[in-house]
Design an enzyme around this catalytic site. Structure first.
Site, PDB file in Angstrom:
ATOM      1  N   PRO A  23       0.831  -1.206   0.000  1.00 50.96           N
ATOM      2  CA  PRO A  23       0.000   0.000   0.000  1.00 50.96           C
ATOM      3  C   PRO A  23       0.865   1.256   0.000  1.00 50.96           C
ATOM      4  O   PRO A  23       1.766   1.396   0.829  1.00 50.96           O
ATOM      5  CB  PRO A  23      -0.808  -0.121   1.295  1.00 50.96           C
ATOM      6  CG  PRO A  23       0.011  -1.019   2.172  1.00 50.96           C
ATOM      7  CD  PRO A  23       0.733  -1.959   1.261  1.00 50.96           C
ATOM      8  N   ALA A  62      -3.439   3.162   2.106  1.00 45.68           N
ATOM      9  CA  ALA A  62      -4.102   3.445   3.378  1.00 45.68           C
ATOM     10  C   ALA A  62      -5.402   4.203   3.141  1.00 45.68           C
ATOM     11  O   ALA A  62      -5.407   5.303   2.589  1.00 45.68           O
ATOM     12  CB  ALA A  62      -3.179   4.249   4.284  1.00 45.68           C
ATOM     13  N   GLN A 104      -6.057  -1.539   2.521  1.00 45.01           N
ATOM     14  CA  GLN A 104      -5.530  -1.283   3.858  1.00 45.01           C
ATOM     15  C   GLN A 104      -6.417  -0.255   4.560  1.00 45.01           C
ATOM     16  O   GLN A 104      -6.605   0.852   4.054  1.00 45.01           O
ATOM     17  CB  GLN A 104      -4.097  -0.747   3.780  1.00 45.01           C
ATOM     18  CG  GLN A 104      -3.450  -0.561   5.141  1.00 45.01           C
ATOM     19  CD  GLN A 104      -2.072   0.074   5.041  1.00 45.01           C
ATOM     20  OE1 GLN A 104      -1.958   1.265   4.748  1.00 45.01           O
ATOM     21  NE2 GLN A 104      -1.031  -0.708   5.277  1.00 45.01           N
ATOM     22  N   TYR A 186       1.180   5.358  12.916  1.00 48.89           N
ATOM     23  CA  TYR A 186      -0.208   5.790  12.885  1.00 48.89           C
ATOM     24  C   TYR A 186      -0.948   5.209  14.092  1.00 48.89           C
ATOM     25  O   TYR A 186      -0.345   4.595  14.964  1.00 48.89           O
ATOM     26  CB  TYR A 186      -0.833   5.415  11.536  1.00 48.89           C
ATOM     27  CG  TYR A 186      -0.091   6.085  10.392  1.00 48.89           C
ATOM     28  CD1 TYR A 186       0.027   7.479  10.333  1.00 48.89           C
ATOM     29  CD2 TYR A 186       0.554   5.347   9.407  1.00 48.89           C
ATOM     30  CE1 TYR A 186       0.739   8.111   9.323  1.00 48.89           C
ATOM     31  CE2 TYR A 186       1.270   5.966   8.392  1.00 48.89           C
ATOM     32  CZ  TYR A 186       1.365   7.350   8.362  1.00 48.89           C
ATOM     33  OH  TYR A 186       2.083   7.971   7.356  1.00 48.89           O
ATOM     34  N   ARG A 234      -0.611  -5.058   9.151  1.00 47.57           N
ATOM     35  CA  ARG A 234       0.717  -4.486   8.887  1.00 47.57           C
ATOM     36  C   ARG A 234       1.312  -3.978  10.193  1.00 47.57           C
ATOM     37  O   ARG A 234       0.681  -3.218  10.922  1.00 47.57           O
ATOM     38  CB  ARG A 234       0.670  -3.365   7.855  1.00 47.57           C
ATOM     39  CG  ARG A 234       2.088  -2.994   7.376  1.00 47.57           C
ATOM     40  CD  ARG A 234       2.117  -2.150   6.142  1.00 47.57           C
ATOM     41  NE  ARG A 234       3.227  -2.570   5.281  1.00 47.57           N
ATOM     42  CZ  ARG A 234       3.754  -1.818   4.321  1.00 47.57           C
ATOM     43  NH1 ARG A 234       3.294  -0.598   4.091  1.00 47.57           N
ATOM     44  NH2 ARG A 234       4.738  -2.272   3.578  1.00 47.57           N
ATOM     45  N   LEU A 306      12.992  -2.394   0.033  1.00 44.84           N
ATOM     46  CA  LEU A 306      14.063  -2.416  -0.964  1.00 44.84           C
ATOM     47  C   LEU A 306      14.263  -3.808  -1.565  1.00 44.84           C
ATOM     48  O   LEU A 306      15.380  -4.305  -1.688  1.00 44.84           O
ATOM     49  CB  LEU A 306      15.368  -1.880  -0.361  1.00 44.84           C
ATOM     50  CG  LEU A 306      15.360  -0.376  -0.013  1.00 44.84           C
ATOM     51  CD1 LEU A 306      16.693   0.039   0.586  1.00 44.84           C
ATOM     52  CD2 LEU A 306      15.037   0.472  -1.243  1.00 44.84           C
ATOM     53  N   GLY A 328       7.016  -1.943  -3.309  1.00 44.53           N
ATOM     54  CA  GLY A 328       6.471  -0.597  -3.285  1.00 44.53           C
ATOM     55  C   GLY A 328       7.000   0.231  -4.438  1.00 44.53           C
ATOM     56  O   GLY A 328       6.492   0.181  -5.560  1.00 44.53           O
TER      57      GLY A 328
END
Length: 359
Positions: A23, A62, A104, A186, A234, A306, A328
């Site tokens: 996400p 998100a 998500q 968050y 997550r 990565l 990502g």
């Protein structure tokens, strides 16, 4: 056969390969008005391209469970039925391409109400579509952020209900899996970590108290989400603060709790809850955290961070360090990464009929 292109079945949902899209917020929704929080043409094109490119499962960025839960005023949401209808266009296309659509669900907590990254990412107030952030404790993220409002016990219960309501809407919108966002500083992550949770009631202090909110959210989502469809979580496996914050040991313990509460896969990231830490990045730098959870718990895991090369991703899975990889930025650079990786690894992958001349 390539491990990266073996199907994976979670509950009764079969994902065609282990190349998943992580996400990534696009900060591109309308901030106000009847279409606030609803996906539009940008979001459709963004996700459709990665589905046509062979990605096995896409976790939509998100998506806030309430307006004040958005990270920025420009985030997606699932707090009303207009948003549901807009998402259906995306999930229909992803499903038609053989990609499993997931979303998500999250709440920004004390890191909410910020500007878009390309505008600096600073906190914004009502004059720029912003609002007062909420948090487990009245502790700001850093010197730039305002002091958030500490949630009452009743308000915490209300947010648990918002996650459940958003999950119901996600189902109506055509998603096959939901991911609960408990990472990156968050709201749920803020409750988990003693760095950000200074409460003295049933939601703070001990490990059991700090995980209470997260497990209540999981239980509420699992109750409304069909038994045959998976729920992901997550996690930031570490705050990178040693014993002063959330630790890898906590993550292993919590993974067992999540498994017992019906979570089907742990998406293992790190960081985001402390502003002044040094994170040693490099290719696959977060994979060891996923590998430890996989080795020490029964919960399937996703590795992130990565992961850019087909051989690298294949090795992670073949070595048993993770069950899936989530890409990502590499998928932003190359929407057809999965098809390219399949060619490199000599694996079979579904290709849209329209692309057969160029395979």
């Amino acid at each position: 056969m390539s491990a990266l292109f073996e199907p994976l079945t979670l509950r009764e949902v079969t994902i065609p390969n282990r190349v998943w899209m992580a996400p990534m917020c696009q900060y591109s929704a309308e901030p106000e008005g009847p279409l606030a929080g609803a996906p539009h043409d940008w979001h459709f094109a963004h996700y459709a391209a990665r589905a046509a490119g062979g990605t096995g499962l896409i976790v939509v960025e998100a998506t806030a469970v309430a307006p004040e839960g958005r990270i920025s005023p420009y985030d997606l949401g699932l707090w009303n039925d207009t948003q549901v209808e807009a998402f259906r266009r995306i999930t229909r296309f992803l499903t038609a391409q053989g990609t499993v659509p997931a979303v998500q669900l999250g709440h920004g907590g004390r890191k909410a109400s910020t500007e878009r990254p390309w505008k600096g990412g600073a906190p914004v107030g009502p004059d720029a579509h912003g609002w007062q952030p909420l948090a487990p404790s009245a502790v700001p993220f850093d010197e730039r952020h305002p002091v958030p409002t500490e949630l009452t016990a009743d308000e915490i219960k209300e947010i648990v209900g918002q996650f459940a309501a958003a999950a119901r809407r996600a189902l109506a919108a055509g998603f096959e899996a939901v991911e609960i966002h408990g990472a990156h500083g968050y709201l749920i992550n803020e409750f988990l970590s003693p760095h950000s949770n200074h409460r003295t009631d049933a939601y703070g202090g001990s490990y059991d108290n700090r995980v209470r909110f997260a497990l209540e959210v999981v239980a509420a989502v699992r109750e409304v989400w069909p038994d045959q469809k998976p729920v992901f979580f997550r996690i930031s496996a570490t705050d990178w603060l040693d014993e002063a914050g959330w630790t890898p040991d906590d993550t292993v313990r919590f993974a067992r709790d999540l498994h017992a509460h019906g979570v089907d896969l742990l998406d293992v990231s790190t960081g985001g809850n402390a502003s002044s830490v040094s994170i040693p990045t490099g290719p696959g730098y977060q994979v060891p955290f996923a590998a430890r959870v996989k080795a020490e718990t029964p919960l399937p895991v996703g590795a992130v961070g990565l992961i850019t090369e087909a051989g690298q991703a294949e090795k992670i899975l073949a070595n048993g360090e993770a069950d899936v990889v989530l890409l990502g930025r590499e998928l932003l650079r190359n929407p057809s990464w999965a098809r390219q990786a399949a060619r490199e690894l000599g694996a079979e992958i579904r290709v849209p009929d329209q692309y057969h001349r160029s395979v």
